[in-house]
Every structure is written in structure tokens, then in C-alpha cells.
Design an enzyme around this catalytic site. Structure first.
Site, mmCIF file in Angstrom:
data_model
loop_
_atom_site.group_PDB
_atom_site.id
_atom_site.type_symbol
_atom_site.label_atom_id
_atom_site.label_comp_id
_atom_site.label_asym_id
_atom_site.label_seq_id
_atom_site.Cartn_x
_atom_site.Cartn_y
_atom_site.Cartn_z
ATOM 1 N N ASP A 44 0.746 -1.296 0.008
ATOM 2 C CA ASP A 44 0.166 -0.055 0.086
ATOM 3 C C ASP A 44 0.948 1.389 -0.077
ATOM 4 O OD1 ASP A 44 0.905 -0.078 2.654
ATOM 5 O OD2 ASP A 44 -0.932 0.249 3.502
ATOM 6 N N SER A 45 2.252 1.270 -0.224
ATOM 7 C CA SER A 45 3.256 2.122 -0.172
ATOM 8 C C SER A 45 2.914 2.732 -1.555
ATOM 9 C CB SER A 45 4.518 1.802 -0.082
ATOM 10 O OG SER A 45 4.799 0.504 -0.858
ATOM 11 N N ASP A 83 -1.355 -6.368 -0.466
ATOM 12 C CA ASP A 83 -1.261 -5.589 1.143
ATOM 13 C C ASP A 83 -2.774 -5.179 1.108
ATOM 14 O OD1 ASP A 83 -0.081 -4.678 3.232
ATOM 15 O OD2 ASP A 83 1.092 -3.054 2.014
ATOM 16 N N LYS A 113 -1.373 -9.546 2.701
ATOM 17 C CA LYS A 113 -0.759 -8.907 4.262
ATOM 18 C C LYS A 113 -1.425 -8.153 4.889
ATOM 19 C CE LYS A 113 3.066 -5.799 3.883
ATOM 20 N NZ LYS A 113 2.454 -4.692 4.703
ATOM 21 N N GLU A 115 -1.445 -5.182 8.585
ATOM 22 C CA GLU A 115 -0.644 -4.772 9.490
ATOM 23 C C GLU A 115 -1.506 -5.103 10.628
ATOM 24 O OE1 GLU A 115 0.132 -0.499 8.796
ATOM 25 O OE2 GLU A 115 0.915 -1.144 6.887
ATOM 26 N N GLU A 182 8.939 -4.152 10.550
ATOM 27 C CA GLU A 182 9.543 -2.917 9.862
ATOM 28 C C GLU A 182 9.836 -1.970 11.138
ATOM 29 O OE1 GLU A 182 6.822 -0.997 7.212
ATOM 30 O OE2 GLU A 182 7.966 0.642 7.397
#
Ligand code: KIV
Length: 279
Positions: A44-45, A83, A113, A115, A182
């Protein structure tokens, strides 16, 4: 050889490092796949690197699926990891399973993925029960930037370090196949890597993890020269691109481009006939 969640687990057991890079489009995915990168993370960057947002919070499911499907078309051997963007799984287990399913059906990802730690164990359990492999993401989780008060290294004090370990154990128990760490101190990441059965993939987490991931614009210096401390520049592609764009601009303005070799010729007699018809 096709890379899967099973081969990644074998790599940890064989102490063979895992390579992961972020990617958002077909042609770059194809280059990475051909270069031997094992996991293509459609991160999602995307929000920062491609869409120009200051953070990842505005990225939607539709944004992610559009880019994930393009990456999947360029990936032959690599595992494609989608993501889950902000608010695509946080509100309910139902949202989590439904949106993870969209990554598989519409984005053609092979895993997702998300978070967060223990608070999402139930979500992870439900997604994996639906046959969708889940990768965890702990430490500096950018979707929580407002809760953290900025982009800060996590797990630096006893409370933070213990919370991180508890979260990692909880999501491993819930069924994740790997965990991205991270911006975590190197010693803590290495300790956690030894504690877990599943592979750890570090970004700003030292060399003691089972694999590494970088945002590709950072490692190719394509992001306005603002690479974070942990992102080594492996090739200054940003400067090369700028040079190429400037040369194109200069040659076009000077009339040096295109040359005869870049065009298509026509039978001279035919052109005479056409000129005669309109003069
Ligand atoms: O979205 C992303 O690029 C990521 C990496 C930083 C791991 O999640």
C-alpha cells in the site's frame, strides 16, 4: 520454480534468505520476476510512491486491486502478495475475509498481508480458514502512523519489545505464514526470528531476519532522493531516468529527434501523385 508459502518456509529451515520487493505494475514485476525476486509485494506504499499521497491511509481496495492484477500478469515464478489497505480489514472479520477474497479473485494475488498484532488474530484465523495465506506486519506499521505520532522505530523499550514479541507469537498462532518486521532494532528482530517457526522479513530490522524487503523506488533512488536510512541504493535509476528525460527534451526541441531511422519511408512516386492531386 514457483515460489509459494511452502517454499518460503523451506527457505527458513535451510537458512536461505528470502527476497521480497514492492512493485505496482506489469513491466517492473516482469523484470523482478526474471531477476529472481521470490516475493512481489503489491504494497500500500503505492499511496506514497505511485499516487503521491503523504501516507498510505487514502489507498482504496480498488487502487490496490488494479495494481495487483497488473503485477500478477507480470509474475511467473514469484509469489504475489497483496497488501490490505487501511480500513479494508480493521472494522470486522467479515470485511477482512471479503476483501482478502477480492485480492485472490480480482487481483490474482496468492497471499495477503495485513498490519497489526494480537487484535487481528481472529481476522487472520478467518482469512486462513478460507484458504488464503496471510503475512503479518509488525513494528512500524504505517497505517497506524497517527497512533504512533509519526514514523518511529518500534520496540526500543522493554514494554514495546515485549508487546512486539507477544504480537508476533499471537499472529503466528493465528496462522500467518510469514511476518514483516519494519523499523525494529536489529537485536530484537534477530531474537524474534529465532523464536518463530515462520519466516521473518525485515525492512530496517537488521540482517538477522530470514529475508529482506525494500520499497523498489527507494532501492533505485527514484523517490525524489528521499530514501530512508535503512534503504541502500543498489542502482541510481532515478538519475538515469532524469538524464534520459532531459536528453529527449533537448533533442526534440533541437529537431535532432526523431531521425530518419525512427520513421517510416514511403514510395517517392506515390508522394508525387498525392502532391499533384492537392496542388
Ligand atoms: O506497503 C509497503 O511497501 C510495505 C513494506 C514497507 C513492507 O508494507
Amino acid at each position: 520454480m514457483k515460489h509459494t508459502v511452502v517454499t518460503l518456509r523451506q527457505q527458513k529451515q535451510n537458512k536461505e534468505k528470502i527476497t521480497m520487493l514492492t512493485v505496482y505494475d506489469y513491466s517492473t514485476a516482469k523484470l523482478m520476476d526474471e531477476a529472481g525476486i521470490e516475493v512481489l509485494l503489491v504494497g500500500d506504499s503505492l499511496g506514497n510512491t505511485v499516487l503521491g499521497y503523504p501516507d498510505t491511509l487514502s489507498v482504496t481496495m480498488d487502487d490496490m486491486l488494479h495494481h495487483c492484477a497488473a503485477v500478477a500478469r507480470g509474475a511467473k515464478d514469484a509469489l504475489v502478495l497483496g497488501d490490505m489497505p487501511f480500513m479494508s480489514y480493521q472494522a470486522s472479520v467479515y470485511d477482512a475475509v471479503t476483501n482478502a477474497g477480492r485480492f485472490m479473485k480480482e487481483g490474482r494475488a496468492q497471499a495477503v498481508k495485513l498490519e497489526g498484532g494480537a487484535q487481528y488474530a481472529e481476522h487472520i484465523r478467518a482469512i486462513t480458514a478460507a484458504g488464503i495465506p496471510v503475512c503479518g506486519h509488525l513494528g512500524l506499521t504505517p497505517q497506524s502512523v497517527n497512533a504512533f505520532g509519526g514514523f518511529k522505530v518500534q520496540g526500543k523499550d522493554t514494554g514495546g519489545a515485549c508487546r512486539l514479541i507477544e504480537d508476533a507469537l499471537a499472529i503466528e498462532e493465528a496462522g500467518v505464514f510469514a511476518i514483516v518486521l519494519e523499523c525494529v532494532p536489529a537485536e530484537l528482530a534477530a531474537y524474534l526470528t529465532g523464536l518463530l517457526q515462520v519466516p521473518t522479513i525485515g525492512i530496517g530490522a537488521g540482517s538477522g531476519t530470514d529475508g529482506q524487503v525494500l520499497v523498489y523506488q527507494d532501492m533505485l533512488s527514484m523517490y525524489g532522493g528521499r530514501s530512508p536510512k535503512f534503504a541502500k541504493v543498489f542502482a541510481d535509476v532515478g538519475s538515469l531516468m532524469k538524464e534520459g528525460f532531459a536528453s529527449y527534451c533537448k533533442e526534440t526541441k533541437a529537431g535532432a529527434f526523431p531521425g530518419p531511422e525512427h520513421g517510416f519511408a514511403m514510395d517517392p512516386g506515390l508522394m508525387e501523385t498525392i502532391r499533384g492531386r492537392y496542388s
